[in-house]
Design a protein around this motif. Structure first.
Motif, PDB file in Angstrom:
ATOM      1  N   GLY A  62     -26.145   2.775   5.141  1.00 22.27           N
ATOM      2  CA  GLY A  62     -25.423   2.393   6.350  1.00 22.27           C
ATOM      3  C   GLY A  62     -24.526   3.481   6.898  1.00 22.27           C
ATOM      4  N   LYS A  63     -24.442   4.611   6.189  1.00 19.10           N
ATOM      5  CA  LYS A  63     -23.612   5.750   6.602  1.00 19.10           C
ATOM      6  C   LYS A  63     -22.179   5.293   6.875  1.00 19.10           C
ATOM      7  CE  LYS A  63     -27.682   7.831   8.772  1.00 19.10           C
ATOM      8  NZ  LYS A  63     -28.281   8.357  10.017  1.00 19.10           N
ATOM      9  N   MET A 228     -26.436  -2.262  12.368  1.00 21.59           N
ATOM     10  CA  MET A 228     -27.732  -2.093  13.025  1.00 21.59           C
ATOM     11  C   MET A 228     -28.686  -1.237  12.212  1.00 21.59           C
ATOM     12  SD  MET A 228     -27.186  -3.995  15.504  1.00 21.59           S
ATOM     13  CE  MET A 228     -28.804  -3.755  16.234  1.00 21.59           C
ATOM     14  N   ASN A 229     -28.183  -0.455  11.282  1.00 23.55           N
ATOM     15  CA  ASN A 229     -29.065   0.359  10.441  1.00 23.55           C
ATOM     16  C   ASN A 229     -29.936  -0.489   9.522  1.00 23.55           C
ATOM     17  OD1 ASN A 229     -28.201   2.783  11.498  1.00 23.55           O
ATOM     18  ND2 ASN A 229     -26.697   3.165   9.904  1.00 23.55           N
ATOM     19  N   PHE A 230     -29.561  -1.758   9.341  1.00 19.59           N
ATOM     20  CA  PHE A 230     -30.337  -2.642   8.471  1.00 19.59           C
ATOM     21  C   PHE A 230     -31.088  -3.714   9.265  1.00 19.59           C
ATOM     22  CE2 PHE A 230     -26.740  -1.059   5.981  1.00 19.59           C
ATOM     23  CZ  PHE A 230     -27.413  -0.460   4.930  1.00 19.59           C
ATOM     24  N   ALA A 231     -31.159  -3.535  10.580  1.00 19.78           N
ATOM     25  CA  ALA A 231     -31.886  -4.472  11.425  1.00 19.78           C
ATOM     26  C   ALA A 231     -33.195  -3.826  11.859  1.00 19.78           C
ATOM     27  CB  ALA A 231     -31.051  -4.863  12.646  1.00 19.78           C
ATOM     28  N   SER A 236     -35.035  -7.853   8.559  1.00 21.24           N
ATOM     29  CA  SER A 236     -33.711  -7.246   8.425  1.00 21.24           C
ATOM     30  C   SER A 236     -33.205  -7.450   7.003  1.00 21.24           C
ATOM     31  CB  SER A 236     -32.722  -7.857   9.424  1.00 21.24           C
ATOM     32  OG  SER A 236     -33.135  -7.634  10.765  1.00 21.24           O
ATOM     33  N   ASP A 237     -32.396  -6.521   6.562  1.00 20.67           N
ATOM     34  CA  ASP A 237     -31.763  -6.622   5.252  1.00 20.67           C
ATOM     35  C   ASP A 237     -30.415  -7.316   5.448  1.00 20.67           C
ATOM     36  OD1 ASP A 237     -30.738  -6.377   2.745  1.00 20.67           O
ATOM     37  OD2 ASP A 237     -31.041  -4.214   2.566  1.00 20.67           O
ATOM     38  N   TYR A 238     -30.435  -8.660   5.411  1.00 24.62           N
ATOM     39  CA  TYR A 238     -29.232  -9.421   5.731  1.00 24.62           C
ATOM     40  C   TYR A 238     -28.133  -9.223   4.704  1.00 24.62           C
ATOM     41  CZ  TYR A 238     -32.341 -11.795   9.007  1.00 24.62           C
ATOM     42  OH  TYR A 238     -33.219 -12.066  10.014  1.00 24.62           O
TER      43      TYR A 238
END
Length: 274
Positions: A62-63, A228-231, A236-238
């Motif tokens: 996710g930085k 948004m990096n996981f969408a 998506s990686d909830y």
């Protein structure tokens, strides 16, 4: 009878507190779940094996650290500009006598009624023409413009309660206008200034729509972009998204908890004195 009333009041407040804390509990709870667990019917579901890697993903993929630095930079500069402008403007409107003072004060306060996202399209057109998109100033300027009217209004209410004799004595001692504002008036406005700082921070910390419109360079993106990096388009990686939201909410919770007493004083005293 009195004891029953006190017990009922305490039960009522505990229920209200639980209702207020439930969103945070729900957020933390689901941050330890896998994506498959989100499709259950349970409101709260603590997993048998907590997914600690969600927080690792939030921090690395996710930085988070880089976006945190960008958010801190934007927030600190916005707060500094808002405090200085609100303090000087409130002093100019309340203490100084000049033509059209009431008119300009009214125009400034109209900014409280304008939502920040109502200015999205004109701001984008102006900033693109000026080359301010994909820059920190593309966020700092609108955030400051939206925060200054409310800050000026709050500080003006406090400033009316400060005796003018303090400033007259300072002038007789040879103080300049800048020393009066920043060394004499500002310390007396501490509760109101803290309230302005916290409200400004909360307003710009999690703002996403304007940031997503003005920023496309990854090096400039702020914390909401971590979610948004996981969408993805199809999945998506909830769990990691919830972990990002937990980490993002921690600074806001800490700041509000530390300055809660000052905020309460600022709001209540400002309402009475203003």
């Amino acid at each position: 009878m009195i004891a029953r009333k006190k017990t009922a009041i305490w039960i009522f407040f505990l229920i209200v507190a639980a209702g207020q804390l439930f969103p945070l509990i729900w957020l933390v709870d689901f941050s330890f779940n896998s994506s498959a667990d989100f499709y259950s019917n349970s409101i709260l579901k603590w997993p048998s094996s907590p997914q600690w890697h969600n927080y690792v993903n939030a921090w690395v993929d996710g930085k988070f650290l880089k976006y945190l630095g960008n958010s801190l930079l934007v927030s600190v500069v916005t707060i500094a500009l808002t405090v200085v402008l609100s303090l000087t403007l409130s002093y100019a409107f309340i203490r100084m006598q000049w033509k059209l003072r009431s008119l300009f004060y009214t125009i400034l306060l109209l900014g409280i009624m304008i939502p920040i996202h109502a200015t999205l399209l004109p701001n984008f057109a102006i900033f693109k023409a000026l080359g301010l998109t994909d820059s920190y100033f593309g966020l700092i300027l609108p955030y400051t413009a939206v925060s200054v009217p409310l800050g000026t209004f709050m500080l003006s209410g406090f400033l009316r309660s400060i005796p003018k004799e303090l400033e007259e004595s300072a002038l007789m001692d040879g103080c300049s206008i800048y020393r009066i504002v920043f060394q004499i008036i500002a310390p007396l406005l501490k509760p109101a200034l803290v309230t302005v700082i916290v409200t400004t921070f909360l307003n710009c910390w999690n703002e996403f729509i304007m940031a997503s419109t003005f920023l496309s360079k990854d090096a400039l993106k702020t914390l909401p972009f971590s979610v948004m990096n996981f969408a993805g388009q199809y999945s998506s990686d909830y769990g990691s998204q919830f972990a990002v939201m937990v980490l993002t909410s921690i600074p806001a919770i800490i700041i509000y908890a530390v300055f809660n007493e000052q905020i309460t004083k600022g709001v209540t005293a400002g309402a009475v004195k203003g």
